[in-house]
Design an enzyme around this catalytic site. Structure first.
Site, PDB file in Angstrom:
ATOM      1  CD  GLU A 267      -2.839   1.479   2.941  1.00 30.32           C
ATOM      2  OE1 GLU A 267      -3.811   2.553   2.459  1.00 30.32           O
ATOM      3  OE2 GLU A 267      -2.681   0.416   2.949  1.00 30.32           O
ATOM      4  CE  LYS A 399      -3.914 -18.132  13.636  1.00 32.01           C
ATOM      5  NZ  LYS A 399      -3.083 -19.073  12.540  1.00 32.01           N
ATOM      6  CG  ASP A 475      -0.543 -16.113  11.740  1.00 34.88           C
ATOM      7  OD1 ASP A 475      -0.868 -16.108  11.386  1.00 34.88           O
ATOM      8  OD2 ASP A 475      -0.735 -17.396  13.216  1.00 34.88           O
ATOM      9  CG  HIS A 573      -3.723   7.957  -0.776  1.00 38.34           C
ATOM     10  ND1 HIS A 573      -3.927   6.131  -0.217  1.00 38.34           N
ATOM     11  CD2 HIS A 573      -4.480   7.652   0.597  1.00 38.34           C
ATOM     12  CE1 HIS A 573      -3.585   6.010   0.708  1.00 38.34           C
ATOM     13  NE2 HIS A 573      -4.253   7.183   1.957  1.00 38.34           N
TER      14      HIS A 573
END
Length: 587
Positions: A267, A399, A475, A573
């Site tokens: 990004e 998670k 993770d 951006h």
């Protein structure tokens, strides 16, 4: 981007070059198994059979001698031959399996053994020397913006030559294996075991996949990766690896120390924005963190015939005297695992037990699972009617966004704060204190409440958490609960300065195990000074990494909120997050 071309079936001038590359590759990576007259797996079977056969033969003979009172040292020719065969097969098996097992314990970073060789220490000293700066990055309030070069239009006639990753032509033996995989005779997952060469197994699996699907993987790099390092622990059935650029934000001044934070992301603006936040924090005297709690959780679910029996176990677990016994049983699973609490909840006749423990510098899911299994086995003696449904009943919760993690915490609970000077807010962040405070209240607090957010009272904490997680071998899926964050902003010093803080109750990180041992991820951990396990205080490296994550989130929140308050988000951006390629002329 590295590009790989598929092997052409036509002969041409490129064939000699491929043959030379193949020969050079074979010269560089000879294997000990090449000297064996038989394939490696056949040789292993022969020696295994020989070893156990002679053991059985000698035991039978010696038992017969004991029964007939024959001296054991009197040996026949067949017994002497069996002894020599036993010694030979034992030496072979020890050399093939034993040495590799010992090396894996010594060389691989685990929670029980620390690898410390002179080469790594020398590399670390070089890194520290190279990173020494005479002037901090945030030495001046005004840093010149990077100059963006104008787009370069490349016509199809004058296109630059592309770099192609060439792959050696498959041999006849490889062709037979590929056909065997395609025919279903050889499972794809067993190639590493059968071939004894992880890179060759990945190459064969990749070619078989391309032929099976009819799709090319030319854009997915194959060479330049150590596939042995992921065998049995990181990824199964590899066919290549994905390239993710790593940027550096910082220095982040946290608790009196400077950190250059690696961020792996695709990004645009993310690293630049976080870097601006780091600059503002640095110029204001730095940020400060507090570790509130450290403990990973695992919650099995068990079932009884009645709710009363489930309640009996709940009361048993909550009894202080019983907890001491369970702690001893749990802690025997590892010299780093230390049980802290067991909290229970009942749903009918089902009982959920949420174990919480410290796990040293490891993230700790495997460690706590082993300890929980030991406790369940122990409880089965006093509660034989207990039916263990699953070692994880989602009351952990791993998670998944869950209120229990937001309230109770999971992993490392950290709060990080900084006081940003009003002058820095105006000159670096291009806004003012009043606008930031108002935006934070209406966006991060009120807006998130209107959306029914769970732990999402922030601007973009998950952006920074994900980028740091990928760079340091964490993770990525645990970004879900690790990004739980509430951002607070308020004016201080009569409204002249800004106090900003982030509270993150469940940052789940480790510096040993999993992807942290891979070369690139290990290098990023080394850059932060938290590589491997800490020798003096177990768990301090992982706790420091958690505070660095929180500090980076603080910088990211500060910069993005300032961009929103100043109306800079879209412009930045459009400037930094769009490709400069002229797609209309790209072939």
């Amino acid at each position: 981007m590295d590009v790989r071309s598929r092997r052409s079936t036509k002969s041409g001038p490129a064939e000699p070059i491929k043959a030379l590359k193949k020969a050079h590759h074979n010269e560089e990576s000879p294997k000990a198994s090449d000297a064996l007259p038989l394939p490696l797996y056949v040789t292993n079977v022969v020696f295994f059979t020989l070893f156990f056969s002679v053991v059985y033969f000698l035991l039978t003979r010696w038992r017969e001698k004991i029964r007939t009172s024959t001296p054991l040292h009197v040996l026949t020719f067949s017994e002497i031959s069996a002894v020599f065969a036993l010694i030979a097969s034992f030496i072979y098996l020890l050399g093939f399996f034993g040495i590799d097992f010992v090396q894996s314990l010594i060389l691989r970073p685990t929670t029980d053994v620390w690898a410390a060789d002179d080469e790594e220490e020398e590399q670390e000293s070089i890194l520290i020397k190279d990173d020494t700066r005479k002037v901090p990055c945030g030495a001046a309030l005004e840093c010149p913006l990077p100059q963006i070069a104008p787009p370069v239009v490349v016509s199809s006639k004058s296109a630059l030559p592309k770099v192609i990753e060439t792959v050696p032509a498959t041999t006849e033996e490889d062709e037979e294996i590929i056909k065997s995989v395609l025919d279903g005779k050889t499972p794809s997952y067993s190639l590493e075991t059968k071939l004894g060469d992880c890179h060759r197994a990945a190459s064969i699996r990749r070619e078989a996949l391309q032929r099976l699907t009819g799709k090319s993987l030319s854009g997915l790099p194959l060479n330049g990766f150590d596939y042995d390092s992921i065998l049995g622990q990181c990824c199964e059935m590899p066919v290549g690896y994905v390239q993710i650029p790593v940027g550096i934000a910082g220095p982040l001044l946290l608790d009196g120390r400077e950190y250059c934070v690696p961020m792996a992301t695709t990004e645009g603006c993310l690293v630049a924005s976080t870097n601006r936040g780091c600059k503002a924090i640095h110029l204001s005297g730095g940020s400060f963190s507090v570790l509130l709690k450290d403990g990973i959780t695992r919650a099995p679910v068990v079932r009884f015939n009645t709710a009363r029996r489930a309640a009996d176990l709940k009361f048993f677990l909550e009894e202080p005297n019983n907890f001491e016994t369970l702690t001893m049983v749990f802690n025997r699973s590892s010299r780093f695992a230390r049980l802290q609490t067991i909290k229970c909840t009942i749903a009918g006749k089902n009982l959920y037990m949420r174990f919480c423990c410290t796990t040293g510098d490891a993230m700790g899911m495997n460690m706590i699972s082993k300890g929980v299994q030991n406790v369940l086995d122990f409880l089965q003696n006093d509660f034989p009617d207990m039916d263990v449904i699953g070692i994880s009943g989602n009351f952990c919760s791993d998670k998944k966004p869950a209120a229990v993690n937001w309230i109770e915490g999971r992993g490392k609970s950290v709060v990080c704060e900084a006081t940003i000077k009003g002058e820095v807010v105006r000159k670096v962040l291009k806004t003012n204190v009043e606008a930031l405070v108002e935006l934070n209240m209406l966006k991060n607090l009120t807006g998130s409440a209107m959306a029914g957010a769970l732990g999402g009272f922030n601007a973009h904490a998950s952006n920074i958490v994900s980028a740091v997680f990928i760079a340091t071998g964490q993770d990525p899926a645990q970004n879900v609960e690790s990004s739980h964050c509430i951002t607070m902003m308020e004016p201080v010093n009569d409204g002249k300065d800004l106090h900003v803080s982030v509270t993150m109750p469940s940052i789940e990180v480790g510096t040993v195990g999993g992807g942290t041992q891979l070369a690139s991820q290990s290098a990023c951990l080394n850059l932060l000074g938290v590589k491997g396990a800490n020798r003096e205080v177990a768990g301090s490296n992982a706790r420091m990494l958690a505070t660095i994550v929180a500090g980076a989130v603080l910088a990211g929140e500060l910069s993005l909120m300032s961009a929103l308050a100043a109306g800079q988000l879209v412009n930045s951006h459009m400037k930094y997050n769009r490709s400069n390629k002229n797609l209309t002329t790209t072939p």
